[in-house]
Design a protein around this motif. Structure first.
Motif, mmCIF file in Angstrom:
data_model
loop_
_atom_site.group_PDB
_atom_site.id
_atom_site.type_symbol
_atom_site.label_atom_id
_atom_site.label_comp_id
_atom_site.label_asym_id
_atom_site.label_seq_id
_atom_site.Cartn_x
_atom_site.Cartn_y
_atom_site.Cartn_z
ATOM 1 N N GLU A 116 16.102 -31.997 8.421
ATOM 2 C CA GLU A 116 17.442 -32.492 8.743
ATOM 3 C C GLU A 116 17.808 -33.681 7.861
ATOM 4 O O GLU A 116 18.938 -33.790 7.399
ATOM 5 C CB GLU A 116 17.533 -32.888 10.218
ATOM 6 C CG GLU A 116 17.488 -31.716 11.170
ATOM 7 C CD GLU A 116 17.406 -32.146 12.628
ATOM 8 O OE1 GLU A 116 17.723 -33.320 12.939
ATOM 9 O OE2 GLU A 116 17.016 -31.301 13.456
ATOM 10 N N LYS A 117 16.861 -34.570 7.618
ATOM 11 C CA LYS A 117 17.085 -35.746 6.767
ATOM 12 C C LYS A 117 17.392 -35.311 5.326
ATOM 13 O O LYS A 117 18.298 -35.850 4.691
ATOM 14 C CB LYS A 117 15.863 -36.674 6.812
ATOM 15 C CG LYS A 117 16.011 -37.908 5.980
ATOM 16 C CD LYS A 117 17.092 -38.822 6.481
ATOM 17 C CE LYS A 117 17.116 -40.099 5.656
ATOM 18 N NZ LYS A 117 18.354 -40.829 5.795
ATOM 19 N N VAL A 118 16.639 -34.348 4.833
ATOM 20 C CA VAL A 118 16.866 -33.859 3.466
ATOM 21 C C VAL A 118 18.232 -33.181 3.362
ATOM 22 O O VAL A 118 18.943 -33.363 2.367
ATOM 23 C CB VAL A 118 15.725 -32.915 3.022
ATOM 24 C CG1 VAL A 118 16.031 -32.274 1.690
ATOM 25 C CG2 VAL A 118 14.415 -33.672 2.953
ATOM 26 N N VAL A 119 18.608 -32.423 4.382
ATOM 27 C CA VAL A 119 19.930 -31.780 4.385
ATOM 28 C C VAL A 119 21.017 -32.846 4.395
ATOM 29 O O VAL A 119 22.030 -32.727 3.688
ATOM 30 C CB VAL A 119 20.074 -30.806 5.579
ATOM 31 C CG1 VAL A 119 21.506 -30.330 5.735
ATOM 32 C CG2 VAL A 119 19.134 -29.616 5.403
ATOM 33 N N GLU A 120 20.825 -33.912 5.163
ATOM 34 C CA GLU A 120 21.799 -35.014 5.194
ATOM 35 C C GLU A 120 21.891 -35.695 3.829
ATOM 36 O O GLU A 120 22.980 -36.030 3.359
ATOM 37 C CB GLU A 120 21.435 -36.029 6.280
ATOM 38 C CG GLU A 120 22.423 -37.161 6.400
ATOM 39 C CD GLU A 120 23.852 -36.733 6.707
ATOM 40 O OE1 GLU A 120 24.786 -37.391 6.208
ATOM 41 O OE2 GLU A 120 24.051 -35.737 7.429
ATOM 42 N N ASN A 121 20.746 -35.906 3.182
ATOM 43 C CA ASN A 121 20.748 -36.490 1.829
ATOM 44 C C ASN A 121 21.502 -35.591 0.850
ATOM 45 O O ASN A 121 22.260 -36.068 0.004
ATOM 46 C CB ASN A 121 19.327 -36.731 1.337
ATOM 47 C CG ASN A 121 18.656 -37.876 2.047
ATOM 48 O OD1 ASN A 121 19.295 -38.719 2.676
ATOM 49 N ND2 ASN A 121 17.336 -37.908 1.980
#
Length: 119
Positions: free
Chosen positions: A17-22
């Motif tokens: 989820e963090k990578v998708v947000e980045n």
């Protein structure tokens, strides 16, 4: 799309989820830069003809639906409406349609190469 997005494939849960947000933040910066520095004339960056940037965007993002299906991640098309409007216009271009590999083949290849257990 795969080299830059490999962490999306490799990670799961909160990390993914963090990578998708980045990635979403990078799309925002890209959209803002295009809007600020260039006058995007739809359907193509150069106006009525395909240009180098159009080809790069199409080759890297033209199969985003296959990537999403294979990996199980969705991208917020409303948040990035300018980018996805551009990608959809590129997907409708005859030359791009002829060049992009079929959806099912891309899904299968991503799953085979990146999601299948290694022997």
């Amino acid at each position: 799309m795969l080299p830059r997005n490999y962490p999306i494939i490799a990670l799961k849960g909160k990390e993914q989820e963090k990578v998708v947000e980045n990635f979403s933040e990078l799309l925002s910066v890209f959209e803002e830069g295009i809007a600020r520095d260039f006058q995007l004339r739809s359907p193509f960056f150069n106006g009525e003809t395909l240009g180098f940037l159009d080809i790069m965007v199409a080759s890297n993002s033209g199969n985003y639906k296959a990537f999403s299906e294979a990996v199980g991640v969705t991208f917020d098309q409303e948040k990035h409406s300018a980018f996805f409007k551009w990608v959809h216009a590129l997907q409708d271009c005859h030359l791009i349609k002829e060049t992009l590999p079929p959806h099912d083949r891309v899904v299968a290849r991503i799953r085979e190469k990146f999601l299948s257990p290694k022997a």
